[in-house]
Enzyme design. Sequence first.
Site, PDB file in Angstrom:
ATOM      1  NE  ARG A 298      11.086   5.940  -2.179  1.00 20.60           N
ATOM      2  CZ  ARG A 298      10.308   6.562  -1.286  1.00 20.60           C
ATOM      3  NH1 ARG A 298       9.913   7.783  -1.511  1.00 20.60           N
ATOM      4  NH2 ARG A 298       9.939   5.946  -0.184  1.00 20.60           N
ATOM      5  CE1 TYR A 339       6.780   8.439   5.538  1.00 25.91           C
ATOM      6  CE2 TYR A 339       6.358   9.376   3.371  1.00 25.91           C
ATOM      7  CZ  TYR A 339       6.148   8.394   4.315  1.00 25.91           C
ATOM      8  OH  TYR A 339       5.299   7.346   4.015  1.00 25.91           O
ATOM      9  CB  CYS A 366      -7.254  24.878   7.491  1.00 27.36           C
ATOM     10  SG  CYS A 366      -8.249  26.092   6.674  1.00 27.36           S
ATOM     11  CD  GLU A 367      -2.511  20.610   9.702  1.00 28.07           C
ATOM     12  OE1 GLU A 367      -3.746  20.483   9.565  1.00 28.07           O
ATOM     13  OE2 GLU A 367      -1.890  20.222  10.690  1.00 28.07           O
TER      14      GLU A 367
HETATM   15  C1  PLP Z   1       6.957  -0.446   0.321  1.00 26.74           C
HETATM   16  C2  PLP Z   1       7.399  -1.804  -0.034  1.00 26.74           C
HETATM   17  C3  PLP Z   1       8.082  -2.023  -1.222  1.00 26.74           C
HETATM   18  C4  PLP Z   1       8.456  -0.929  -2.169  1.00 26.74           C
HETATM   19  O1  PLP Z   1       9.368  -0.071  -1.631  1.00 26.74           O
HETATM   20  P1  PLP Z   1      10.038   1.080  -2.539  1.00 26.74           P
HETATM   21  O2  PLP Z   1      10.941   1.753  -1.596  1.00 26.74           O
HETATM   22  O3  PLP Z   1       8.948   1.944  -3.011  1.00 26.74           O
HETATM   23  O4  PLP Z   1      10.769   0.391  -3.628  1.00 26.74           O
HETATM   24  C5  PLP Z   1       8.409  -3.324  -1.548  1.00 26.74           C
HETATM   25  N1  PLP Z   1       8.097  -4.358  -0.724  1.00 26.74           N
HETATM   26  C6  PLP Z   1       7.428  -4.164   0.438  1.00 26.74           C
HETATM   27  C7  PLP Z   1       7.104  -5.345   1.257  1.00 26.74           C
HETATM   28  C8  PLP Z   1       7.076  -2.891   0.826  1.00 26.74           C
HETATM   29  O5  PLP Z   1       6.438  -2.721   1.977  1.00 26.74           O
END
Ligand code: PLP
Length: 445
Positions: A298, A339, A366-367
């Site tokens: 992210r 979320y 449609c929600e």
């Molecule tokens: C989802 C995930 C990430 C990345 O997470 P972010 O919050 O997007 O940085 C890294 N490692 C694993 C094992 C994950 O499942």
Amino acid sequence: MDPESPNRNLAPITAELDPQGRLQVGGCVLSELAQRYGTPLYVLDEQSLRQACRAYKKALEQHYPGPSLALYASKANSSLAITALVAAEGLGLDAVSAGELLTALEGGMPMERIVLHGNNKSAEELSLALQNGVTVVVDNWRDIELLQELAEGRSETVPLLLRFTPGIECHTHEYIRTGHLDSKFGFDPDQLEQVLTHLAGCSWAQLKGLHAHIGSQIFELDPHRDLAGVLADAFVLARSLGHNPTDLNVGGGLGIRYVASDDPPSIDAWVKVVAEAMAAACQARNLELPRLLCEPGRSLVAAAGVTLYEVGSRKHIPGLNTYVAVDGGMSDNPRPITYQSEYTACLADSPGAAASESVTLVGKHCESGDVLLKGLPLPATKAGEVLVVLATGAYNASMASNYNRIPRPATVMVGSGRSELVQRRERPDELLRYDVLPERLRSVG
Ligand SMILES: *Cc1c(COP(=O)(O)O)cnc(C)c1O
């Protein structure tokens, strides 16, 4: 605006107003992109993405005295173009499926910088990893069983990381929390000794290190500090059981700013805490510094992306609500309905105009729950105007669906006034491609 740490910005770092007051990103006027490529449209700012990669690299070099590597968690947004860019910036990559793995390999990510995750990997996925020399993150006994079968008759050993749940709580949504003990991911810490002992007896297994991930969209730094000690203990245990590990992988999880009130740490601050805690935990245990791996998803891509929509219908219910609908919704951004995630939005051609109403921004599905934003302050809008939702670069395109048989949007990458299509828009007729109509059902009349 924090060019050093795009995860702290609402908008891409290149966002600015042109002389007419229209919002542009990467030197491209957003409403012109909407006109040229259609809507909904994902726009990715190349500079924001590169800057975030560089921020991780620089911070790791600055704050960690040993070797290190940041791996892009490609589930956040997987495409050939992003893979190629991230590979060129020197990062590695996490994949969780054959599809993500193929994207990584085709996108030019060197195999030695790829790791395969997953709590239920198929034999085909593991086989693809083995054939390509990809490191496998062992998550459970089933992985070990399948790998044992696949490794038989091969001369090379299989590079492995071992994932366990570190037993660390943090404050984030239940669905994106993985570090507490009641999680589907990884071995329970009580099982570590047993599984490490088992792997020490497997001639095909080459344990390169240990992995733990505590969750996603985390603003706290303490859980990551605590994780270093837990991982260093596991490292000591692995050594005492005959392994020679070199890597400790702390996962990802750094949060980003979706709305003005969010205040995540910068990439530098996060890496500093992780790196210093790891160095201290290793020194306290007399360990030579392992290679420090982290897996941001992210915080690398979210702020680089915006989504453009065209405003369509409106429904005003006096004294109750005003709904403004756009030409996409939960199929291109399932995060609000999944979320209860919040976002920030504005009009592309008058982002600074004073608001005259507060609207509920909804999609076309449609929600009733197909709501992108509640309480969005907007100036009077007309159908046909372009609306921008910010910080959609992560977990939007990669989680998009064809609900209501709506084609998934295109993605354009922008930079230096140039825009390039990196994922083309689906067409409605293409959605029929995988349907099979048995002859006997074919209508005769
Ligand atoms: C989802 C995930 C990430 C990345 O997470 P972010 O919050 O997007 O940085 C890294 N490692 C694993 C094992 C994950 O499942």
